[in-house]
Design a protein around this motif. Structure first.
Motif, PDB file in Angstrom:
ATOM      1  N   TYR A  30      -8.685  -9.322 -41.356  1.00  0.00           N
ATOM      2  CA  TYR A  30      -8.983  -7.986 -40.833  1.00  0.00           C
ATOM      3  C   TYR A  30     -10.400  -7.901 -40.271  1.00  0.00           C
ATOM      4  CZ  TYR A  30      -4.663  -6.852 -43.174  1.00  0.00           C
ATOM      5  OH  TYR A  30      -3.351  -6.848 -43.561  1.00  0.00           O
ATOM      6  N   ASP A  31     -10.883  -9.034 -39.734  1.00  0.00           N
ATOM      7  CA  ASP A  31     -12.182  -9.098 -39.081  1.00  0.00           C
ATOM      8  C   ASP A  31     -11.963  -8.909 -37.582  1.00  0.00           C
ATOM      9  OD1 ASP A  31     -14.474 -10.009 -37.696  1.00  0.00           O
ATOM     10  OD2 ASP A  31     -15.082 -11.217 -39.409  1.00  0.00           O
ATOM     11  N   ARG A  32     -12.523  -7.851 -37.006  1.00  0.00           N
ATOM     12  CA  ARG A  32     -12.248  -7.543 -35.605  1.00  0.00           C
ATOM     13  C   ARG A  32     -12.752  -8.638 -34.659  1.00  0.00           C
ATOM     14  NH1 ARG A  32     -15.224  -2.487 -33.374  1.00  0.00           N
ATOM     15  NH2 ARG A  32     -14.602  -1.437 -35.299  1.00  0.00           N
ATOM     16  N   TYR A  33     -13.824  -9.316 -35.035  1.00  0.00           N
ATOM     17  CA  TYR A  33     -14.338 -10.377 -34.166  1.00  0.00           C
ATOM     18  C   TYR A  33     -13.417 -11.597 -34.181  1.00  0.00           C
ATOM     19  CZ  TYR A  33     -18.522  -7.522 -33.972  1.00  0.00           C
ATOM     20  OH  TYR A  33     -19.394  -6.471 -33.764  1.00  0.00           O
ATOM     21  N   LYS A  34     -12.838 -11.889 -35.348  1.00  0.00           N
ATOM     22  CA  LYS A  34     -11.861 -12.975 -35.410  1.00  0.00           C
ATOM     23  C   LYS A  34     -10.617 -12.643 -34.598  1.00  0.00           C
ATOM     24  CE  LYS A  34     -12.906 -15.205 -39.844  1.00  0.00           C
ATOM     25  NZ  LYS A  34     -12.356 -15.515 -41.192  1.00  0.00           N
ATOM     26  N   ILE A  35     -10.131 -11.420 -34.754  1.00  0.00           N
ATOM     27  CA  ILE A  35      -8.937 -11.019 -34.008  1.00  0.00           C
ATOM     28  C   ILE A  35      -9.186 -11.132 -32.511  1.00  0.00           C
ATOM     29  CG2 ILE A  35      -7.404  -9.086 -33.490  1.00  0.00           C
ATOM     30  CD1 ILE A  35      -7.798  -8.107 -36.332  1.00  0.00           C
ATOM     31  N   ASN A  36     -10.327 -10.666 -32.082  1.00  0.00           N
ATOM     32  CA  ASN A  36     -10.661 -10.729 -30.655  1.00  0.00           C
ATOM     33  C   ASN A  36     -10.765 -12.171 -30.173  1.00  0.00           C
ATOM     34  OD1 ASN A  36     -11.408  -8.759 -28.441  1.00  0.00           O
ATOM     35  ND2 ASN A  36     -13.104 -10.210 -28.275  1.00  0.00           N
ATOM     36  N   LYS A  37     -11.280 -13.034 -31.037  1.00  0.00           N
ATOM     37  CA  LYS A  37     -11.411 -14.447 -30.684  1.00  0.00           C
ATOM     38  C   LYS A  37     -10.044 -15.110 -30.583  1.00  0.00           C
ATOM     39  CE  LYS A  37     -13.336 -18.791 -32.478  1.00  0.00           C
ATOM     40  NZ  LYS A  37     -14.087 -19.407 -33.606  1.00  0.00           N
ATOM     41  N   PHE A  38      -9.177 -14.844 -31.552  1.00  0.00           N
ATOM     42  CA  PHE A  38      -7.848 -15.455 -31.539  1.00  0.00           C
ATOM     43  C   PHE A  38      -7.054 -15.038 -30.311  1.00  0.00           C
ATOM     44  CE2 PHE A  38      -8.118 -15.428 -36.402  1.00  0.00           C
ATOM     45  CZ  PHE A  38      -8.676 -16.693 -36.409  1.00  0.00           C
ATOM     46  N   LEU A  39      -7.167 -13.757 -29.940  1.00  0.00           N
ATOM     47  CA  LEU A  39      -6.359 -13.236 -28.854  1.00  0.00           C
ATOM     48  C   LEU A  39      -6.990 -13.444 -27.484  1.00  0.00           C
ATOM     49  CD1 LEU A  39      -5.161  -9.908 -30.510  1.00  0.00           C
ATOM     50  CD2 LEU A  39      -3.949 -12.078 -30.324  1.00  0.00           C
ATOM     51  N   SER A  40      -8.059 -14.234 -27.412  1.00  0.00           N
ATOM     52  CA  SER A  40      -8.666 -14.520 -26.112  1.00  0.00           C
ATOM     53  C   SER A  40      -7.744 -15.377 -25.248  1.00  0.00           C
ATOM     54  CB  SER A  40     -10.010 -15.232 -26.296  1.00  0.00           C
ATOM     55  OG  SER A  40      -9.824 -16.491 -26.938  1.00  0.00           O
ATOM     56  N   LYS A  41      -6.832 -16.125 -25.876  1.00  0.00           N
ATOM     57  CA  LYS A  41      -5.827 -16.908 -25.172  1.00  0.00           C
ATOM     58  C   LYS A  41      -4.512 -16.776 -25.926  1.00  0.00           C
ATOM     59  CE  LYS A  41      -8.363 -18.735 -21.878  1.00  0.00           C
ATOM     60  NZ  LYS A  41      -8.092 -18.460 -20.441  1.00  0.00           N
ATOM     61  N   ARG A  42      -3.405 -16.763 -25.188  1.00  0.00           N
ATOM     62  CA  ARG A  42      -2.113 -16.512 -25.812  1.00  0.00           C
ATOM     63  C   ARG A  42      -1.710 -17.611 -26.787  1.00  0.00           C
ATOM     64  NH1 ARG A  42       1.978 -19.403 -23.637  1.00  0.00           N
ATOM     65  NH2 ARG A  42       3.484 -17.905 -24.469  1.00  0.00           N
ATOM     66  N   PHE A  43      -2.178 -18.850 -26.573  1.00  0.00           N
ATOM     67  CA  PHE A  43      -1.819 -19.955 -27.458  1.00  0.00           C
ATOM     68  C   PHE A  43      -2.744 -20.070 -28.667  1.00  0.00           C
ATOM     69  CE2 PHE A  43       0.508 -22.592 -24.018  1.00  0.00           C
ATOM     70  CZ  PHE A  43       1.670 -21.901 -24.293  1.00  0.00           C
ATOM     71  N   MET A  44      -3.750 -19.184 -28.741  1.00  0.00           N
ATOM     72  CA  MET A  44      -4.705 -19.206 -29.846  1.00  0.00           C
ATOM     73  C   MET A  44      -5.324 -20.587 -30.047  1.00  0.00           C
ATOM     74  SD  MET A  44      -3.058 -16.731 -32.752  1.00  0.00           S
ATOM     75  CE  MET A  44      -2.709 -15.022 -32.417  1.00  0.00           C
ATOM     76  N   PRO A  45      -6.045 -21.104 -29.044  1.00  0.00           N
ATOM     77  CA  PRO A  45      -6.627 -22.447 -29.157  1.00  0.00           C
ATOM     78  C   PRO A  45      -7.645 -22.577 -30.271  1.00  0.00           C
ATOM     79  CG  PRO A  45      -7.492 -21.285 -27.230  1.00  0.00           C
ATOM     80  CD  PRO A  45      -6.365 -20.462 -27.751  1.00  0.00           C
TER      81      PRO A  45
END
Length: 587
Positions: free
Chosen positions: A395-410
Motif C-alpha cells: 500500500y505504498d503509493r510510490y511502489k504502486i506508481n513504479k510497478f504500473l509504469s509498464k504493463r509487464f511490471m519490469p
C-alpha cells in the motif's frame, strides 16, 4: 520432516549441481545475516513442527556459486523481496510458506582452532512457489498472464470497465448455458446412450440457465432479432450431441467427471475442470471455452497467427491433475466461436501441446522439470499472488506508481517471454486504458495518478482496502486450512461433519442423502454451500462434489449436488461434509 530431509540428502549428494525437487518449508527472513549484500537470507523451518532445519539464501537472477555466465531474467528474488517488504509494512512476522522446486546445496566447513570440523552448509533456492496456502484460481492465472497491470487494476483495486456494467453479461450467460448443456447431455448419454434424451437434457440445461439469469436477457435490445450470443447455445445443440455420442461411445458412467474441482496443496492453484474422462491407461482433461475470437487475449500461434483461449488455465489444471493422480493427463481445449456460429470447424478442438501458449515457449508437457515448464507456471502464479494479496505494493503509493509504469511490471524482473504477446488486443477493453491511467495505453491522461491523490484521502483508502484485503486473504487460505487441519478440530469448530454413510443418490435430480450413526452437532444449516468428499480424500480435490444443504436432521442430511458423485471404480461408502461459504474456485 522426513520428506524435507530426503530432498536435502539428494541435494547434498550432488554438490554444485542444481536439482529439481518438490517440498514445502516455512521461510523466515533474517535481515541481520544479509548485511549490505543484495540477497535474501532465510531461516528454514518445518511448516508442521516449526523445527529449525537449515539456513538458506536466495540470490538475484537465480545465481548460485559456479553458475555459468548466461543472461537470464528471473522474478523469484525480486517478487519474494517485495512480499517480505509488504509483511514488514503491515508489521507482521517475516515468514512465508515456500514450495521449493529447484535448489542447490552450498557446502561450507566450520573451523575451530585452525582445524576443519563438522561439515555444514546452506541451501541456495532457485525456483519456488510463494505461499502455496494462498489459493489462486485458473481464471486468475489467465488474467495475470495476459497483462499483470490489468490484473492489478481489476483484481487488487476492483476497477471495472464501467460502474454501470453488471458483473453478469450476456456472454457469461451464453458460456454457462453451453457448459451446463454439455454437462447434462454427457451425463444422460453415458447413462442411456440415447441421443434424443441427451438432446432434451441439453435444451433443458440451456433453458434453466436462461431462467436463472432472465434479468440479463431483458437488458439486451432485440429490436431486429435475438443476438448471436442467445442463438449460439441452441444452434450448436445437435453438433454437441453428435460429438458427445462419438467421444463417449465406450465410456461408462463412472468414467466421466463433469465440473470437477481441482486443488493442489503444493501448487496453491485451484479451479473447476469442465470435463475429466478416466480411461484405463490415461486421463483426459477437457477445458471448454466460448466467446468471440476477437476478444481472445492469449498468444498468437507463431506459425499460423491463430489465437485460442484457455491455454494457461488448461496448463495449470494439467499440472494439478498430474500432482494429485501421479500421471499427466492428455489435455484439450474445445472452443466455441460465437462469430463462426455453424461453421464446419466450430467448435474447434486444440490439444494443449499445440496451443500457442505452449508452442511459443517450446515446452514439452511430459518434461515437467524443464526451466521453461516451471517458469511459465510459477512466474504467473507468484505474480498473481503478490498482486492480489497486497504484499507486492505494501500500500505504498510510490511502489504502486513504479510497478504500473509498464504493463509487464519490469521492476519485478519478469521474463517477458512468459507473458502474453497479444497486448494490443487487451488494451482495447482494459479499464485502465479506458480511464486513461495506463502508461502503455493508447489514451494516456495521467500515468502518475497515484502520486496526485491528497495524502489524507490516500491514507483513508489504504486503511479501508487493508480491511477488505484481510478478509479476502482469509477466504483465499480457507481451502488450504480445510485440507491441512485435523478433522477433529474442524468438527469441534462446527464446519465439518465426518463419518457420514451413503444412504442413496438420485443421479437424475442430483439429490444425495447421507446418514450418521451418532447425533450431528454442527454450524452447517440449510442453504449452506458444502463439499462432499470421500472420507479418505482431501476436500477440494478431484473427487469432491459441490452441493447445497437441502435439509438436515439429527442423523440425516440431504444435499442438492452440482454434479453426479465422482469416483474411480467403486463408489465410496463413507463421506465428509465441509462448509465452504468462504471458498473461491472461479473468478
Amino acid at each position: 520432516m522426513d520428506e524435507i530431509s530426503t530432498h536435502l540428502e539428494v541435494l547434498k549428494s550432488s554438490l554444485g549441481i542444481p536439482k529439481f525437487v518438490d517440498f514445502q518449508i516455512l521461510a523466515i527472513r533474517t535481515r541481520e545475516l544479509e548485511g549490505n549484500a543484495y540477497q535474501l537470507s532465510l531461516k528454514i523451518l518445518d511448516p508442521k513442527t516449526r523445527a529449525h532445519i537449515c539456513n538458506a539464501i536466495i540470490y538475484p537472477m537465480e545465481w548460485y556459486p559456479g553458475k555459468p555466465k548466461d543472461s537470464t531474467f528471473s522474478h523469484y528474488h525480486n517478487v519474494l523481496r517485495y512480499c517480505y517488504a509488504g509483511l514488514a509494512s503491515e508489521r507482521r512476522q517475516p515468514e512465508l510458506l515456500l514450495q521449493i522446486m529447484k535448489a542447490i546445496w552450498k557446502p561450507s566447513k566450520r573451523t575451530e582452532n585452525g582445524k576443519d570440523t563438522e561439515e555444514s552448509g546452506q541451501l541456495v533456492i532457485l525456483k519456488f512457489i510463494i505461499s502455496p496456502d494462498y489459493n489462486i484460481t485458473g481464471g486468475e492465472l489467465e488474467l495475470a498472464f495476459n497483462c499483470p497491470a490489468k490484473y492489478f487494476y481489476e483484481s487488487f483495486l476492483g476497477l471495472q470497465r464501467s460502474i454501470r456494467n453488471s458483473p453478469t453479461s450476456i456472454g457469461f450467460v451464453r458460456g454457462n448455458a453451453i457448459h451446463k448443456g454439455i454437462q447434462y447431455a454427457s451425463n444422460e448419454w453415458v447413462r442411456s446412450a440415447d441421443p434424443v434424451k441427451a438432446m432434451q437434457d441439453y435444451n433443458r440445461a440451456v433453458l434453466d440457465e436462461w431462467r436463472d439469469n432472465f434479468e440479463v436477457l431483458l437488458r439486451k435490445n432485440y429490436y431486429r432479432d435475438p443476438s448471436k450470443d442467445l442463438k449460439l447455445s441452441l444452434q450448436v445443440d445437435s453438433i454437441i450431441v453428435d460429438k458427445i455420442a462419438e467421444q463417449f461411445e465406450k465410456i461408462d458412467e463412472n468414467q466421466l467427471l463433469n465440473e470437477t474441482l481441482l486443488f493442489s496443496l503444493e501448487r496453491g492453484i485451484s479451479g473447476r475442470a469442465d470435463q475429466i474422462i478416466l480411461k484405463k491407461d490415461y486421463d483426459e482433461l477437457w477445458e471448454i471455452k466460448t466467446g468471440s475470437r476477437y476478444f481472445i487475449e492469449s498468444d498468437y500461434d507463431p506459425l499460423t497467427g491463430v489465437t485460442h483461449p484457455g491455454g494457461i488455465q488448461a496448463f495449470a489444471y494439467h499440472e494439478i491433475i498430474k500432482k494429485v493422480t501421479g500421471k499427466a493427463p492428455r489435455a484439450y481445449i474445445e472452443f466455441f466461436d460465437a462469430d463462426a456460429e455453424l461453421a464446419e470447424d466450430n467448435p474447434e478442438i486444440i490439444p494443449l501441446q499445440d496451443h500457442a501458449v505452449i508452442k511459443r515457449r517450446k515446452i514439452e508437457l511430459l518434461d515437467d522439470q524443464s526451466n521453461e515448464y516451471l517458469d511459465l507456471l510459477l512466474q504467473t502464479r507468484n505474480i498473481a499472488f503478490a498482486i492480489e494479496s497486497g504484499l507486492l505494493s505494501g500500500y505504498d503509493r510510490y511502489k504502486i506508481n513504479k510497478f504500473l509504469s509498464k504493463r509487464f511490471m519490469p521492476a519485478l524482473g519478469t521474463d517477458f517471454n512468459f507473458l502474453s504477446s497479444n497486448w494490443h488486443r487487451i488494451c482495447n477493453y482494459c479499464p485502465s486504458n479506458q480511464q486513461g491511467i495506463c502508461s502503455d495505453g493508447r489514451r494516456l491522461l495521467d500515468s502518475d495518478i497515484w502520486l496526485h491523490f491528497p495524502q489524507e484521502l490516500y491514507e483513508y483508502w489504504s486503511w479501508y482496502f487493508r480491511q477488505l484485503r484481510f478478509e479476502l486473504n482469509n477466504v483465499k487460505k480457507y481451502l488450504h486450512r480445510l485440507a491441512t487441519t485435523e478433522i477433529e478440530k474442524l468438527e469441534d469448530q462446527g464446519i465439518t461433519i465426518p463419518s457420514l454413510k451413503l444412504k442413496k443418490f438420485d443421479p437424475y435430480r442430483y439429490i444425495l442423502t447421507l446418514t450418521s450413526d451418532k447425533k450431528i452437532f454442527t454450524r452447517i444449516r440449510e442453504g449452506d454451500d458444502v463439499f462432499v468428499t470421500p472420507s479418505h480424500l482431501l476436500p477440494g480435490e478431484i473427487f469432491s462434489v459441490e452441493g447445497k444443504i437441502s435439509s438436515s436432521s439429527s442423523n440425516e442430511i440431504t444435499i442438492k449436488t452440482r454434479s453426479t458423485l465422482k469416483r474411480r471404480g467403486k463408489i465410496a461408502e463413507n463421506f465428509r461434509i465441509d462448509q465452504v461459504e468462504n471458498v473461491i474456485f472461479s473468478k
